[in-house]
Every structure is written in structure tokens, then in C-alpha cells.
Scaffold this motif. Sequence first.
Motif, PDB file in Angstrom:
ATOM      1  N   SER A 182      12.477 -13.520 -13.442  1.00  0.00           N
ATOM      2  CA  SER A 182      13.738 -13.219 -13.835  1.00  0.00           C
ATOM      3  C   SER A 182      14.449 -14.787 -14.052  1.00  0.00           C
ATOM      4  CB  SER A 182      14.779 -12.407 -12.995  1.00  0.00           C
ATOM      5  OG  SER A 182      14.713 -12.882 -11.602  1.00  0.00           O
ATOM      6  N   LYS A 183      14.143 -15.749 -13.272  1.00  0.00           N
ATOM      7  CA  LYS A 183      14.809 -16.907 -13.243  1.00  0.00           C
ATOM      8  C   LYS A 183      14.431 -17.731 -14.566  1.00  0.00           C
ATOM      9  CE  LYS A 183      11.482 -19.228 -10.057  1.00  0.00           C
ATOM     10  NZ  LYS A 183      11.370 -19.838  -8.955  1.00  0.00           N
ATOM     11  N   ASP A 184      13.148 -17.488 -14.747  1.00  0.00           N
ATOM     12  CA  ASP A 184      12.453 -18.308 -15.839  1.00  0.00           C
ATOM     13  C   ASP A 184      13.077 -17.841 -17.175  1.00  0.00           C
ATOM     14  OD1 ASP A 184      11.187 -19.726 -14.206  1.00  0.00           O
ATOM     15  OD2 ASP A 184       9.244 -18.562 -14.351  1.00  0.00           O
ATOM     16  N   ILE A 185      13.045 -16.445 -17.164  1.00  0.00           N
ATOM     17  CA  ILE A 185      13.778 -15.785 -18.546  1.00  0.00           C
ATOM     18  C   ILE A 185      15.001 -16.371 -18.705  1.00  0.00           C
ATOM     19  CG2 ILE A 185      14.423 -13.604 -19.779  1.00  0.00           C
ATOM     20  CD1 ILE A 185      12.190 -12.100 -17.867  1.00  0.00           C
ATOM     21  N   ALA A 210      18.734 -19.828 -22.071  1.00  0.00           N
ATOM     22  CA  ALA A 210      19.833 -20.617 -22.188  1.00  0.00           C
ATOM     23  C   ALA A 210      21.080 -19.795 -22.002  1.00  0.00           C
ATOM     24  CB  ALA A 210      19.831 -21.632 -23.113  1.00  0.00           C
ATOM     25  N   LEU A 211      20.906 -18.354 -21.479  1.00  0.00           N
ATOM     26  CA  LEU A 211      22.066 -17.700 -21.205  1.00  0.00           C
ATOM     27  C   LEU A 211      22.457 -17.598 -19.784  1.00  0.00           C
ATOM     28  CD1 LEU A 211      21.118 -14.450 -23.116  1.00  0.00           C
ATOM     29  CD2 LEU A 211      22.936 -16.052 -23.691  1.00  0.00           C
ATOM     30  N   PRO A 212      23.718 -17.655 -19.486  1.00  0.00           N
ATOM     31  CA  PRO A 212      24.350 -17.748 -18.108  1.00  0.00           C
ATOM     32  C   PRO A 212      24.118 -16.403 -17.252  1.00  0.00           C
ATOM     33  CG  PRO A 212      26.129 -17.126 -19.661  1.00  0.00           C
ATOM     34  CD  PRO A 212      25.007 -17.358 -20.512  1.00  0.00           C
ATOM     35  N   LEU A 213      23.965 -16.644 -16.035  1.00  0.00           N
ATOM     36  CA  LEU A 213      23.907 -15.349 -15.221  1.00  0.00           C
ATOM     37  C   LEU A 213      25.190 -14.473 -15.185  1.00  0.00           C
ATOM     38  CD1 LEU A 213      22.490 -13.667 -13.257  1.00  0.00           C
ATOM     39  CD2 LEU A 213      23.176 -15.106 -11.405  1.00  0.00           C
ATOM     40  N   GLY A 230      12.257 -21.829 -32.012  1.00  0.00           N
ATOM     41  CA  GLY A 230      12.356 -22.590 -30.861  1.00  0.00           C
ATOM     42  C   GLY A 230      13.220 -22.092 -29.865  1.00  0.00           C
ATOM     43  N   LYS A 231      13.720 -20.977 -29.841  1.00  0.00           N
ATOM     44  CA  LYS A 231      14.522 -20.295 -28.726  1.00  0.00           C
ATOM     45  C   LYS A 231      13.869 -18.951 -28.327  1.00  0.00           C
ATOM     46  CE  LYS A 231      18.548 -22.484 -30.546  1.00  0.00           C
ATOM     47  NZ  LYS A 231      20.016 -22.378 -31.196  1.00  0.00           N
ATOM     48  N   LEU A 232      14.503 -18.789 -27.080  1.00  0.00           N
ATOM     49  CA  LEU A 232      13.798 -17.402 -26.586  1.00  0.00           C
ATOM     50  C   LEU A 232      15.207 -16.504 -26.698  1.00  0.00           C
ATOM     51  CD1 LEU A 232      11.846 -15.444 -24.950  1.00  0.00           C
ATOM     52  CD2 LEU A 232      13.080 -15.921 -22.863  1.00  0.00           C
ATOM     53  N   ILE A 233      15.349 -15.276 -27.159  1.00  0.00           N
ATOM     54  CA  ILE A 233      16.229 -14.538 -27.433  1.00  0.00           C
ATOM     55  C   ILE A 233      16.122 -13.129 -26.748  1.00  0.00           C
ATOM     56  CG2 ILE A 233      17.395 -13.193 -29.276  1.00  0.00           C
ATOM     57  CD1 ILE A 233      16.235 -15.358 -31.220  1.00  0.00           C
ATOM     58  N   ILE A 234      16.914 -12.752 -25.836  1.00  0.00           N
ATOM     59  CA  ILE A 234      16.914 -11.580 -25.186  1.00  0.00           C
ATOM     60  C   ILE A 234      17.524 -10.370 -26.224  1.00  0.00           C
ATOM     61  CG2 ILE A 234      17.627 -10.105 -23.173  1.00  0.00           C
ATOM     62  CD1 ILE A 234      18.018 -12.739 -21.716  1.00  0.00           C
ATOM     63  N   ALA A 235      16.504  -9.724 -26.840  1.00  0.00           N
ATOM     64  CA  ALA A 235      16.923  -8.696 -27.898  1.00  0.00           C
ATOM     65  C   ALA A 235      17.528  -7.588 -27.262  1.00  0.00           C
ATOM     66  CB  ALA A 235      15.701  -8.439 -28.833  1.00  0.00           C
ATOM     67  N   ASP A 236      17.139  -7.084 -26.048  1.00  0.00           N
ATOM     68  CA  ASP A 236      17.647  -6.135 -25.201  1.00  0.00           C
ATOM     69  C   ASP A 236      17.187  -6.161 -23.783  1.00  0.00           C
ATOM     70  OD1 ASP A 236      18.932  -3.305 -25.551  1.00  0.00           O
ATOM     71  OD2 ASP A 236      17.230  -2.716 -24.475  1.00  0.00           O
ATOM     72  N   GLY A 237      18.228  -6.005 -22.874  1.00  0.00           N
ATOM     73  CA  GLY A 237      18.119  -5.886 -21.437  1.00  0.00           C
ATOM     74  C   GLY A 237      18.590  -7.151 -20.868  1.00  0.00           C
TER      75      GLY A 237
END
Length: 125
Positions: free
Chosen positions: A55-58, A63-66, A97-104
Motif C-alpha cells: 500500500s505504501k508503494d502504491i 503521488a497522491l496524499p493519504l 510516466g505516472k501511476l494512476i489509481i483508476a479505481d480504489g
Amino acid sequence: MSTVKIEKGQAFWLADPQEHDFPAAYDYLELLFVPEECKAFVDKLRGATTIKKKSKDILRASALPLLPDTNCHVKENLRKIKKKEKLSPILLVRANGKLIIADGYHRLCASYYFTEDLDVPCRLV
């Protein structure tokens, strides 16, 4: 910050995303990409193998805040975890070049409150 007390080894994830997660991912991705790209991403997410990431790596990679544990959606997912209801895996897209949390995103934040080292099932395309 609250912590959720869970029995050691308790799994609170479903093996596969729920069907309604894919249209939700499409709706979010449509804010960032044209419809044809969104459809391609969602089609790939449907066929992707579920993997596990911390979870910490995702969170760091996205680059989203908790979100605070007082957020209504995070609270709802924490409630589900406490009631031993299983959560759907996270849907992730790597693009530009980015990781996008599309859902969840809210499920991810709730799981982080359990432990930042938690292995989170996800689909990554």
C-alpha cells in the motif's frame, strides 16, 4: 490517525475486481484521456492478472496524499474491514510516466490505516 485491529493473516480482499469497478475506472480515466484510450485501458484491466503491491508503494508511486480516516469513503471501507467484508482490488494504470489509481483510492487509503506494508491486490496496466 486510527488503526484498524484485524486478526493476523486475515484477508480482506476479493480475488478479482467487482464488475462495477470497471465503469468507475472508465469514468475517472475519461477525465484524463480520450474515450478510445479509456476503453483500451479498461479492456486491458479486465484481462490483467491480479498482482500484489505494498500500500505504501502504491501511494508513493501515485503521488497522491493519504486521505484522512475521517473521509466518509475511507471510513466506510474501514467499517467494511472491521466487519470482515472483502474489498475489491485496486485498478492501476501506468501512463505518461505516472501511476494512476483508476479505481480504489479510498480502499487503498483504508488499507493503509491497517498497515502501510499491507500487500494490496491490484491490476496494473
